[in-house]
Enzyme design. Structure first.
Site, PDB file in Angstrom:
ATOM      1  CB  ALA A  18      12.573  52.793 -13.304  1.00 33.36           C
ATOM      2  CE1 TYR A  19      11.744  60.138 -17.910  1.00 31.33           C
ATOM      3  CE2 TYR A  19       9.612  60.489 -17.170  1.00 31.33           C
ATOM      4  CZ  TYR A  19      10.515  60.811 -17.961  1.00 31.33           C
ATOM      5  OH  TYR A  19      10.686  62.363 -18.495  1.00 31.33           O
ATOM      6  CB  SER A  20       7.542  58.062 -11.651  1.00 29.02           C
ATOM      7  OG  SER A  20       6.841  57.837 -12.915  1.00 29.02           O
TER       8      SER A  20
END
Length: 246
Positions: free
Chosen positions: A152-154
């Protein structure tokens, strides 16, 4: 330390109450800018602004209307809005994608990607009207390479990179520069959201064998936010300690 000329400029730094954002704000103040800190934590942003001599505005960047109102408030109070550093973001929890909580995925993308969109959309009408602007978005090396257990962050940071490139092309015919930096991890409070295993993984990937210092990020961002950066736009600048230079 080189002194970047930001005299008479009015800058907004999101997530400016701590970490990279606060370091950027301090560097901007040293360079002569008037600085507004935006952060969703009203008490924290007020305290930080008072400590460094900036101005504070509590705003949740996931709220498009509130973000637009914050930009209008800066212009009403300061007469202009020249620089945006879209820095605010969250790491979220770690885990494999097929077990990842759907609500957590949406929360991370909403802050990290939609929030940057809202901030850029809020400030650009003022920059376009003035015929000048500098925007620096803060993505991550994870947006280039994709970190395991952090999809999700990436993905959200990859989106910030693409948004920056698109926006840079859309405003290239104006004196508005839109660029992105991709830091490796810096030891800030964002580490509190990560597992120790993930922190160790990130360090193992950095050829310089240390984490980024926030002052190093501020140095690069200060030049990108200056009038001297008059040609480069839609570009991505590496801050990964050699992990990735593309």
């Amino acid at each position: 330390m080189n002194r970047i000329d930001l005299a008479s400029r009015v800058a907004v730094v999101t997530g400016g109450a701590q970490g990279i954002g606060r370091a950027v704000a301090e560097r901007f103040l040293e360079s002569g800018a008037e600085v507004w800190l935006w952060d969703r934590d009203a008490d924290l942003v007020a305290e930080a602004a008072a400590a460094i001599g900036a101005r504070a505005h509590a705003v949740d960047q996931t709220d498009a209307d509130a973000t637009a109102a914050a930009a209008a408030a800066v212009v009403a109070a300061s007469g202009r809005l020249d620089v945006l550093v879209a820095n605010a973001g969250i790491a979220g929890s770690n885990g494999v994608l097929w077990e990842y909580d759907v609500a957590e995925w949406h929360r991370i993308v909403d802050v990290n990607l939609n929030g940057v969109f809202h901030c850029c959309r809020a400030v650009l009408p003022h920059m376009l009207a003035a015929g000048y602007g500098r925007i620096v978005t803060v993505a991550s090396i994870a947006g280039k390479e994709g970190n395991p257990n952090a999809a999700a962050y990436s993905a959200s940071k990859a989106g910030v990179i693409a948004l920056t490139k698109s926006l840079g092309k859309e405003t290239a015919g104006r004196d508005i520069a839109v660029n992105c930096v991709t830091p490796a991890a810096a030891r800030t409070r964002i580490f509190d959201q990560m597992s120790q295993e993930h922190i160790d993984y990130m360090l193992s990937r950095i050829p310089r064998n240390r984490f980024l210092e926030v002052r190093e990020a501020a140095a690069m961002i200060a030049w990108l936010a200056s009038e001297e950066n008059s040609f480069t736009t839609g570009a991505v600048f590496d801050l990964s300690g050699g992990r990735a230079t593309y």
